[in-house]
Design a protein around this motif. Sequence first.
Motif, PDB file in Angstrom:
ATOM      1  N   TRP A  46       0.829  -1.214   0.000  1.00 19.33           N
ATOM      2  CA  TRP A  46       0.000   0.000   0.000  1.00 19.33           C
ATOM      3  C   TRP A  46       0.861   1.261   0.000  1.00 19.33           C
ATOM      4  CZ3 TRP A  46      -5.267   0.737  -0.469  1.00 19.33           C
ATOM      5  CH2 TRP A  46      -6.053  -0.442  -0.511  1.00 19.33           C
ATOM      6  N   ALA A  47       2.017   1.216   0.679  1.00 21.18           N
ATOM      7  CA  ALA A  47       2.883   2.401   0.749  1.00 21.18           C
ATOM      8  C   ALA A  47       3.502   2.701  -0.624  1.00 21.18           C
ATOM      9  CB  ALA A  47       3.983   2.196   1.785  1.00 21.18           C
ATOM     10  N   VAL A  48       3.830   1.658  -1.375  1.00 20.57           N
ATOM     11  CA  VAL A  48       4.505   1.873  -2.663  1.00 20.57           C
ATOM     12  C   VAL A  48       3.505   2.132  -3.787  1.00 20.57           C
ATOM     13  CG1 VAL A  48       6.023   0.815  -4.412  1.00 20.57           C
ATOM     14  CG2 VAL A  48       6.494   0.503  -1.958  1.00 20.57           C
ATOM     15  N   TRP A  49       2.485   1.210  -3.897  1.00 19.05           N
ATOM     16  CA  TRP A  49       1.586   1.318  -5.061  1.00 19.05           C
ATOM     17  C   TRP A  49       0.216   1.926  -4.742  1.00 19.05           C
ATOM     18  CZ3 TRP A  49       4.137  -3.628  -4.427  1.00 19.05           C
ATOM     19  CH2 TRP A  49       5.260  -3.792  -5.253  1.00 19.05           C
ATOM     20  N   GLY A  50      -0.085   2.167  -3.448  1.00 16.00           N
ATOM     21  CA  GLY A  50      -1.420   2.620  -3.074  1.00 16.00           C
ATOM     22  C   GLY A  50      -1.662   4.091  -3.403  1.00 16.00           C
ATOM     23  N   PRO A  51      -2.959   4.510  -3.347  1.00 15.15           N
ATOM     24  CA  PRO A  51      -3.290   5.929  -3.568  1.00 15.15           C
ATOM     25  C   PRO A  51      -2.866   6.754  -2.348  1.00 15.15           C
ATOM     26  CG  PRO A  51      -5.232   4.689  -2.927  1.00 15.15           C
ATOM     27  CD  PRO A  51      -4.120   3.696  -3.010  1.00 15.15           C
ATOM     28  N   SER A  52      -2.825   8.078  -2.503  1.00 17.99           N
ATOM     29  CA  SER A  52      -2.438   8.898  -1.356  1.00 17.99           C
ATOM     30  C   SER A  52      -3.680   9.183  -0.507  1.00 17.99           C
ATOM     31  CB  SER A  52      -1.799  10.204  -1.831  1.00 17.99           C
ATOM     32  OG  SER A  52      -2.779  10.978  -2.488  1.00 17.99           O
ATOM     33  N   PRO A  53      -3.596   9.428   0.781  1.00 20.64           N
ATOM     34  CA  PRO A  53      -2.337   9.454   1.558  1.00 20.64           C
ATOM     35  C   PRO A  53      -1.811   8.011   1.774  1.00 20.64           C
ATOM     36  CG  PRO A  53      -4.212   9.797   3.013  1.00 20.64           C
ATOM     37  CD  PRO A  53      -4.776   9.663   1.637  1.00 20.64           C
ATOM     38  N   ALA A  54      -0.696   7.682   1.163  1.00 16.91           N
ATOM     39  CA  ALA A  54      -0.166   6.318   1.121  1.00 16.91           C
ATOM     40  C   ALA A  54       0.119   5.757   2.515  1.00 16.91           C
ATOM     41  CB  ALA A  54       1.099   6.283   0.267  1.00 16.91           C
ATOM     42  N   ALA A  58      -1.570   2.412   4.135  1.00 18.75           N
ATOM     43  CA  ALA A  58      -0.660   1.301   4.438  1.00 18.75           C
ATOM     44  C   ALA A  58      -0.828   0.864   5.893  1.00 18.75           C
ATOM     45  CB  ALA A  58       0.780   1.718   4.171  1.00 18.75           C
ATOM     46  N   LEU A  59      -0.897   1.870   6.791  1.00 18.28           N
ATOM     47  CA  LEU A  59      -1.017   1.553   8.213  1.00 18.28           C
ATOM     48  C   LEU A  59      -2.341   0.835   8.489  1.00 18.28           C
ATOM     49  CD1 LEU A  59       0.578   1.946  10.810  1.00 18.28           C
ATOM     50  CD2 LEU A  59      -0.845   3.945  11.283  1.00 18.28           C
ATOM     51  N   VAL A  60      -3.441   1.381   7.931  1.00 18.90           N
ATOM     52  CA  VAL A  60      -4.762   0.782   8.155  1.00 18.90           C
ATOM     53  C   VAL A  60      -4.774  -0.657   7.625  1.00 18.90           C
ATOM     54  CG1 VAL A  60      -7.189   0.864   7.455  1.00 18.90           C
ATOM     55  CG2 VAL A  60      -6.030   2.940   8.241  1.00 18.90           C
TER      56      VAL A  60
END
Length: 347
Positions: A46-54, A58-60
């Motif tokens: 999620w941090a690399v390919w996810g939408p922002s706020p990344a 990612a954390l969720v």
Amino acid sequence: TMLSQVVEMVAASQRSRAPIQKLADSVAGLFVPAVIAIAILAFIGWAVWGPSPAFAYALVSAVAVLIIACPCALGLAVPMSIMVGIGRAATNGLLIRNSEVLQVASTLDIVVLDKTGTLTMGEPEVNTIDGLNAQGLSIVLGLEQQSAHPVAKSIVSVCLGRHITPAEVSSITEYPGGGVVAEFLGDELVLGSLSFLKQRRISGVPEVERIGTVVALAVGSAYVGHFVLRDKVREGARETIQSLLALGVTPVMLTGDRSAIAEVVAEQVGITEIHAEVSPEKKLALIQAFQAAGHKVAMAGDGINDAAALSVADVGFAMGLGSDVALESADVTLRNNSLQGIEEIIR
Ligand code: ADP
Ligand code: MG
């Protein structure tokens, strides 16, 4: 004290682990690192390919994986069901010492039962006294006062009822499953079953026709007289045997007593396989022979003569009022002395 023994038994049962618990633990051991790894991968993905706020996404996602995959069910359900099982058994008067019992009991296919004190009440009534005068009874009283065997207790209370005083016998040795040997005024005394007397080369041992448990006395290698005792079948024993048969479990009777009385009791409770006049060592050997033939065997007993057999059986049941060594060797104590507990544990 009795209470401290119960406390110790409960503590030991909680420390003991059923095999399924070990399996659950080893699965949980792999499961936890695997879940953490997946959570880390989800975070990175999620941090690399996810939408922002990344970072927030990612954390969720990582936390969601951890929460959903929490192995609590696996790690807690097994010990919890074992605790609940042992607790429920205890409220029904069944003290389980070893939680493996809960797993093994369902696979049992033979239940071996001792006769005296297990299938019967263990409070035999003295029906006949033959050839024993006041002096004979006083010798018997001196011998039996030391013994915890059910026949000894009944004989003692009959002697005391007749105001007999015990003879001062010395060097008493008890042979479980046979009888008692001691000395009195330079003579050897032997008290026990007819086969025990014959085994000790006593002369003039008669055949006793009367149905019952026979306890005979010999002084100085010569037969003197005997008692015939008759015990009542334990309440509910027949019903328990019937329900064991309905569960597909074969009941077998083992007894150190003679076959004449063993057959009568077997008939009353509905057992067809009987082994009579078996010594404590033979009780053990018979259980091992069943096990070698691939059976899962339970043993139920009350006496010192049953202790070895109780400890090798896959599940050992001791009568709550049985001897201490029987309680110590068994996996389950039937506190209320009812055989029904055997069926309950299997169910
Ligand atoms: P069971 O296997 O049916 O519980 P035991 O093996 O304890 O019976 O005893 C077998 C027989 O040995 C008894 O029926 C009795 O005749 C004799 N016996 C055992 N212990 C004693 C004792 N303390 N005093 C007299 N007889 C005894
Ligand atoms: Mg017994």
